[in-house]
Design an enzyme around this catalytic site. Structure first.
Site, short mmCIF file in Angstrom:
data_model
loop_
_atom_site.label_atom_id
_atom_site.label_comp_id
_atom_site.label_asym_id
_atom_site.label_seq_id
_atom_site.Cartn_x
_atom_site.Cartn_y
_atom_site.Cartn_z
N ASP A 178 0.85 -1.19 0.00
CA ASP A 178 0.00 0.00 0.00
C ASP A 178 0.89 1.24 0.00
O ASP A 178 1.88 1.32 0.72
CB ASP A 178 -0.93 0.00 1.23
CG ASP A 178 -2.07 0.99 1.08
OD1 ASP A 178 -3.22 0.56 0.95
OD2 ASP A 178 -1.80 2.23 1.07
N ASN A 217 -12.75 -2.72 3.07
CA ASN A 217 -13.65 -1.58 3.19
C ASN A 217 -14.71 -1.71 2.10
O ASN A 217 -14.39 -1.96 0.94
CB ASN A 217 -12.87 -0.28 3.03
CG ASN A 217 -11.87 -0.06 4.15
OD1 ASN A 217 -12.12 -0.45 5.29
ND2 ASN A 217 -10.75 0.55 3.84
N GLN A 219 -13.94 3.13 1.81
CA GLN A 219 -13.49 2.61 0.52
C GLN A 219 -13.28 3.77 -0.45
O GLN A 219 -14.15 4.64 -0.58
CB GLN A 219 -14.51 1.62 -0.05
CG GLN A 219 -14.01 0.92 -1.31
CD GLN A 219 -14.94 -0.16 -1.83
OE1 GLN A 219 -16.08 -0.29 -1.36
NE2 GLN A 219 -14.46 -0.93 -2.78
N VAL A 246 -11.26 2.97 -3.55
CA VAL A 246 -11.05 2.32 -4.85
C VAL A 246 -12.10 1.22 -4.99
O VAL A 246 -12.11 0.26 -4.20
CB VAL A 246 -9.62 1.74 -4.96
CG1 VAL A 246 -9.43 1.05 -6.30
CG2 VAL A 246 -8.57 2.83 -4.75
N HIS A 250 -10.57 -5.30 -3.08
CA HIS A 250 -9.21 -5.56 -2.61
C HIS A 250 -9.23 -5.81 -1.11
O HIS A 250 -10.05 -5.24 -0.39
CB HIS A 250 -8.28 -4.37 -2.92
CG HIS A 250 -8.79 -3.07 -2.39
ND1 HIS A 250 -9.79 -2.36 -3.02
CD2 HIS A 250 -8.48 -2.37 -1.27
CE1 HIS A 250 -10.05 -1.27 -2.33
NE2 HIS A 250 -9.27 -1.24 -1.25
N HIS A 279 -7.03 -5.52 2.38
CA HIS A 279 -5.88 -4.97 3.07
C HIS A 279 -5.33 -6.04 4.01
O HIS A 279 -6.08 -6.56 4.85
CB HIS A 279 -6.28 -3.76 3.93
CG HIS A 279 -6.81 -2.59 3.18
ND1 HIS A 279 -6.06 -1.45 2.94
CD2 HIS A 279 -8.02 -2.36 2.61
CE1 HIS A 279 -6.80 -0.57 2.28
NE2 HIS A 279 -7.99 -1.10 2.07
P1 AMP Z 1 -9.67 1.59 0.19
O1 AMP Z 1 -9.65 2.96 0.84
O2 AMP Z 1 -10.11 0.48 1.10
O3 AMP Z 1 -10.44 1.63 -1.10
O4 AMP Z 1 -8.17 1.25 -0.14
C1 AMP Z 1 -7.48 1.81 -1.20
C2 AMP Z 1 -6.03 1.73 -0.84
O5 AMP Z 1 -5.27 1.88 -2.01
C3 AMP Z 1 -5.57 2.83 0.13
O6 AMP Z 1 -5.05 2.23 1.32
C4 AMP Z 1 -4.49 3.56 -0.66
O7 AMP Z 1 -3.41 3.98 0.15
C5 AMP Z 1 -4.08 2.52 -1.68
N1 AMP Z 1 -3.53 3.06 -2.91
C6 AMP Z 1 -4.04 4.02 -3.70
N2 AMP Z 1 -3.26 4.23 -4.78
C7 AMP Z 1 -2.22 3.35 -4.66
C8 AMP Z 1 -1.08 3.07 -5.45
N3 AMP Z 1 -0.83 3.73 -6.60
N4 AMP Z 1 -0.23 2.11 -5.04
C9 AMP Z 1 -0.47 1.44 -3.89
N5 AMP Z 1 -1.53 1.65 -3.09
C10 AMP Z 1 -2.40 2.60 -3.48
#
Ligand code: AMP
Length: 117
Positions: free
Chosen positions: A33, A89, A96, A98, A102, A104
């Site tokens: 992450d 999430n 959430q 993205v 996924h 974590h």
């Molecule tokens: P969520 O908030 O559960 O949707 O998680 C999305 C996660 O993606 C967050 O913890 C971000 O820090 C991570 N994230 C976003 N962009 C990138 C990236 N380019 N490389 C690695 N992690 C990322």
């Protein structure tokens, strides 16, 4: 909820965006992450962006969800103690950002905080 396509994770899979990739097979990719919330913070991501969250994945492809969990367990053993927290999430009000499912994988010594890390 905002849905971007291709998702940022699909762009990582396509090598359009760099990431510190720790695992990849035909159906799953995992990488560090970019904003770690724990000493070890990995994301385990099905390559398909068909499922926005874990509920959709559980309903649509339970075997792929089981594979996500197996990869998480393997990576927690490889990168930490083998003990880990697995967080999905689901929905913007739950954090959430993205909308490409996924997991974590959070591991390492816990500190004070509402969720331990
Ligand atoms: P969520 O908030 O559960 O949707 O998680 C999305 C996660 O993606 C967050 O913890 C971000 O820090 C991570 N994230 C976003 N962009 C990138 C990236 N380019 N490389 C690695 N992690 C990322």
């Amino acid at each position: 909820m905002t849905t971007a396509s291709p998702s940022i994770f699909t762009r990582i899979i396509a090598r359009e965006i760099p990431a510190d990739i720790v695992f990849e097979n035909d159906s799953i990719i995992a990488f560090k992450d970019i904003a770690p919330q724990a000493p070890v913070h990995l994301l385990v991501v099905p390559k398909t962006e068909e499922y926005a969250n874990v509920s959709e994945l559980a309903e649509g492809d339970p075997a792929l969800l089981a594979e996500v969990v197996a990869v998480a367990r393997q990576l927690a053993a490889e990168y930490s103690t083998g003990e880990y927290r697995l967080v999905f999430n689901s929905g913007s009000s739950a954090g959430q950002t993205v909308f490409h499912v996924h997991a974590h994988v959070l591991s390492g010594p816990m500190t004070e905080g509402s969720l331990g890390f």
